[in-house]
Design an enzyme around this catalytic site. Structure first.
Site, PDB file in Angstrom:
ATOM      1  N   ALA A   1      42.710  44.426  42.838  1.00 20.05           N
ATOM      2  CA  ALA A   1      43.374  45.222  41.790  1.00 20.05           C
ATOM      3  C   ALA A   1      42.526  46.464  41.536  1.00 20.05           C
ATOM      4  O   ALA A   1      42.132  46.765  40.403  1.00 20.05           O
ATOM      5  CB  ALA A   1      43.584  44.411  40.513  1.00 20.05           C
TER       6      ALA A   1
ATOM      7  N   HIS B   1      40.737  49.991  41.040  1.00 23.74           N
ATOM      8  CA  HIS B   1      40.975  51.207  40.264  1.00 23.74           C
ATOM      9  C   HIS B   1      39.841  52.179  40.567  1.00 23.74           C
ATOM     10  O   HIS B   1      38.959  51.884  41.387  1.00 23.74           O
ATOM     11  CB  HIS B   1      41.084  50.873  38.768  1.00 23.74           C
ATOM     12  CG  HIS B   1      39.944  50.037  38.252  1.00 23.74           C
ATOM     13  ND1 HIS B   1      38.655  50.513  38.172  1.00 23.74           N
ATOM     14  CD2 HIS B   1      39.906  48.744  37.828  1.00 23.74           C
ATOM     15  CE1 HIS B   1      37.880  49.573  37.695  1.00 23.74           C
ATOM     16  NE2 HIS B   1      38.606  48.475  37.491  1.00 23.74           N
TER      17      HIS B   1
ATOM     18  N   HIS C   1      36.261  50.953  40.849  1.00 23.82           N
ATOM     19  CA  HIS C   1      35.875  50.336  42.127  1.00 23.82           C
ATOM     20  C   HIS C   1      35.661  51.407  43.198  1.00 23.82           C
ATOM     21  O   HIS C   1      34.749  51.322  44.007  1.00 23.82           O
ATOM     22  CB  HIS C   1      36.985  49.399  42.632  1.00 23.82           C
ATOM     23  CG  HIS C   1      37.240  48.213  41.774  1.00 23.82           C
ATOM     24  ND1 HIS C   1      38.395  48.055  41.047  1.00 23.82           N
ATOM     25  CD2 HIS C   1      36.497  47.111  41.529  1.00 23.82           C
ATOM     26  CE1 HIS C   1      38.358  46.896  40.404  1.00 23.82           C
ATOM     27  NE2 HIS C   1      37.230  46.309  40.671  1.00 23.82           N
TER      28      HIS C   1
ATOM     29  N   GLN D   1      34.876  31.271  38.828  1.00 28.25           N
ATOM     30  CA  GLN D   1      34.402  32.016  37.652  1.00 28.25           C
ATOM     31  C   GLN D   1      35.448  32.095  36.544  1.00 28.25           C
ATOM     32  O   GLN D   1      35.245  32.791  35.567  1.00 28.25           O
ATOM     33  CB  GLN D   1      33.878  33.400  38.053  1.00 28.25           C
ATOM     34  CG  GLN D   1      34.918  34.385  38.521  1.00 28.25           C
ATOM     35  CD  GLN D   1      34.281  35.653  39.075  1.00 28.25           C
ATOM     36  OE1 GLN D   1      33.744  35.652  40.178  1.00 28.25           O
ATOM     37  NE2 GLN D   1      34.318  36.730  38.320  1.00 28.25           N
TER      38      GLN D   1
ATOM     39  N   LYS E   1      29.966  48.102  33.888  1.00 32.93           N
ATOM     40  CA  LYS E   1      30.818  47.582  32.815  1.00 32.93           C
ATOM     41  C   LYS E   1      30.487  46.105  32.608  1.00 32.93           C
ATOM     42  O   LYS E   1      30.426  45.634  31.486  1.00 32.93           O
ATOM     43  CB  LYS E   1      32.303  47.747  33.138  1.00 32.93           C
ATOM     44  CG  LYS E   1      33.148  47.347  31.921  1.00 32.93           C
ATOM     45  CD  LYS E   1      34.579  47.701  32.087  1.00 32.93           C
ATOM     46  CE  LYS E   1      35.325  46.631  32.831  1.00 32.93           C
ATOM     47  NZ  LYS E   1      35.355  45.321  32.139  1.00 32.93           N
TER      48      LYS E   1
ATOM     49  N   MET F   1      37.436  51.583  32.551  1.00 32.64           N
ATOM     50  CA  MET F   1      38.425  51.096  33.528  1.00 32.64           C
ATOM     51  C   MET F   1      38.180  49.631  33.843  1.00 32.64           C
ATOM     52  O   MET F   1      37.035  49.200  33.977  1.00 32.64           O
ATOM     53  CB  MET F   1      38.337  51.929  34.800  1.00 32.64           C
ATOM     54  CG  MET F   1      38.881  53.306  34.585  1.00 32.64           C
ATOM     55  SD  MET F   1      39.194  54.125  36.143  1.00 32.64           S
ATOM     56  CE  MET F   1      39.693  55.716  35.538  1.00 32.64           C
ATOM     57  N   SER F   2      39.268  48.882  33.942  1.00 25.55           N
ATOM     58  CA  SER F   2      39.177  47.451  34.222  1.00 25.55           C
ATOM     59  C   SER F   2      40.502  47.006  34.824  1.00 25.55           C
ATOM     60  O   SER F   2      41.563  47.521  34.433  1.00 25.55           O
ATOM     61  CB  SER F   2      38.950  46.703  32.904  1.00 25.55           C
ATOM     62  OG  SER F   2      39.248  45.331  33.077  1.00 25.55           O
TER      63      SER F   2
HETATM   64  O1  PAF Z   1      32.981  41.847  39.059  1.00 24.03           O
HETATM   65  C1  PAF Z   1      33.771  41.208  39.804  1.00 24.03           C
HETATM   66  O2  PAF Z   1      34.804  41.693  40.232  1.00 24.03           O
HETATM   67  C2  PAF Z   1      33.438  39.774  40.182  1.00 24.03           C
HETATM   68  O3  PAF Z   1      32.830  39.104  39.126  1.00 24.03           O
HETATM   69  C3  PAF Z   1      32.574  39.671  41.466  1.00 24.03           C
HETATM   70  C4  PAF Z   1      31.215  40.317  41.293  1.00 24.03           C
HETATM   71  C5  PAF Z   1      33.313  40.315  42.617  1.00 24.03           C
HETATM   72  C6  PAF Z   1      32.346  38.194  41.816  1.00 24.03           C
HETATM   73  O4  PAF Z   1      33.551  37.522  41.990  1.00 24.03           O
END
Ligand code: PAF
Length: 285
Positions: free
Chosen positions: A31, A33, A36, A60, A148, A187-188
């Protein structure tokens, strides 16, 4: 750009790439943005080849969290990464990362406790475990993470230091500054969950944080500045505020009086969406 889904193919490709120079890894859950893509650009500027991983890591997410709803858009993400000149997109299926019988967990004490670690039990074990696996799978010379998720970065650095990781060594785990929308919202991928009304209201989060920081800088007591921020967030529709704390940016220990390395950390919910942010309070960023 090559899209790889099998570990055996990844190993072969990364061995080949390493003959051409350094390798950077940008771990993501997709996803993608602009935040990234900023990590990707930093990685490209620093290394000969860039591997981006997209893996929505089930370990997670807590039982009541958004694993199933988490936005997945592999095709769109792949196009964006291709446009950024990424060398390899590593996109394994869960069974490739956690085969039947998988039994190992990495748990980082100290920096994992409190903040998001307090609200999301087991979250940072899942992050540390998958990032350690991604490091071992790709064996990058360097890796890039967004600031972030400041606590996540602290957990990953602690893990790399404690486990004497060399691919990458802790000094080559880079944090990249938060990328913000024009109204200041960090951004998220989770911003996509916000309705238009919530999205407009969400800009109150960085605004209230900045106001609290100016109050602190003008000498207001921490409790007063944080209480003012909580009221402004409540007035904007954030309910609840999961945490609003001042902590040392490195040790993540709570601080009563802000110093040069202090940061303000906030997590707050608007509707069902939980947003997090952090900002420097003192002079040191
Ligand atoms: O920040 C993230 O998107 C996730 O926590 C990561 C570091 C890819 C681990 O799954």
């Amino acid at each position: 750009m090559r899209i790889i889904t099998r570990l055996a193919d990844l190993r072969e490709e990364t061995v080949r790439l390493r003959h051409h120079g350094t390798l950077a890894l940008v771990p993501t859950m997709g996803a993608l943005h602009e935040g990234h893509l900023t990590l990707v650009r930093e990685a490209r500027a620093a290394a000969a080849s860039v591997v981006v991983s997209i893996f929505v890591n089930p370990r997670q997410f807590g039982p009541n969290e958004d694993l199933d709803a988490y936005p997945r858009q592999l095709e769109r993400d792949a196009q964006a990464l291709q446009g950024e000149g990424v060398t390899v997109l590593w996109a394994p299926e869960p069974g490739e990362v956690y085969p039947p019988g998988y039994a190992t967990n990495i748990s980082v004490a100290g920096v994992s406790s409190g903040l998001c670690g307090g609200d999301r039990p087991g979250h940072f074990d899942g992050v540390a475990t998958v990032v350690c696996k991604l490091f071992n799978q790709v064996r990058p010379d360097m890796a890039f993470f967004g600031e972030k998720d400041w606590q996540q970065l602290a957990v990953i650095r602690r893990m790399a230091r404690d486990l004497d990781l060399t691919f990458p060594p802790v000094e080559a785990i880079h944090g990249v500054a938060i990328v913000r929308e024009a109204d200041g919202l960090a951004m998220s991928s989770r911003n996509a969950y916000l309705s238009p009304v919530q999205r407009t209201a969400a800009a109150a989060l960085p605004r209230a944080m900045r106001e609290a920081i100016s109050a602190l800088q003008s000498g207001s007591p921490a409790a007063e500045a944080l209480a003012g921020m909580r009221s402004r967030l409540a007035a904007a529709g954030f309910d609840p505020v999961d945490y609003a704390e001042l902590r040392d940016g490195e040790s993540l220990q709570e601080v009563e009086r802000p110093g040069p390395a202090t940061r303000l950390f906030v997590a707050a919910r608007i509707g069902t969406t939980r947003l997090i942010d952090n900002m420097a309070v003192g002079a040191r960023q």
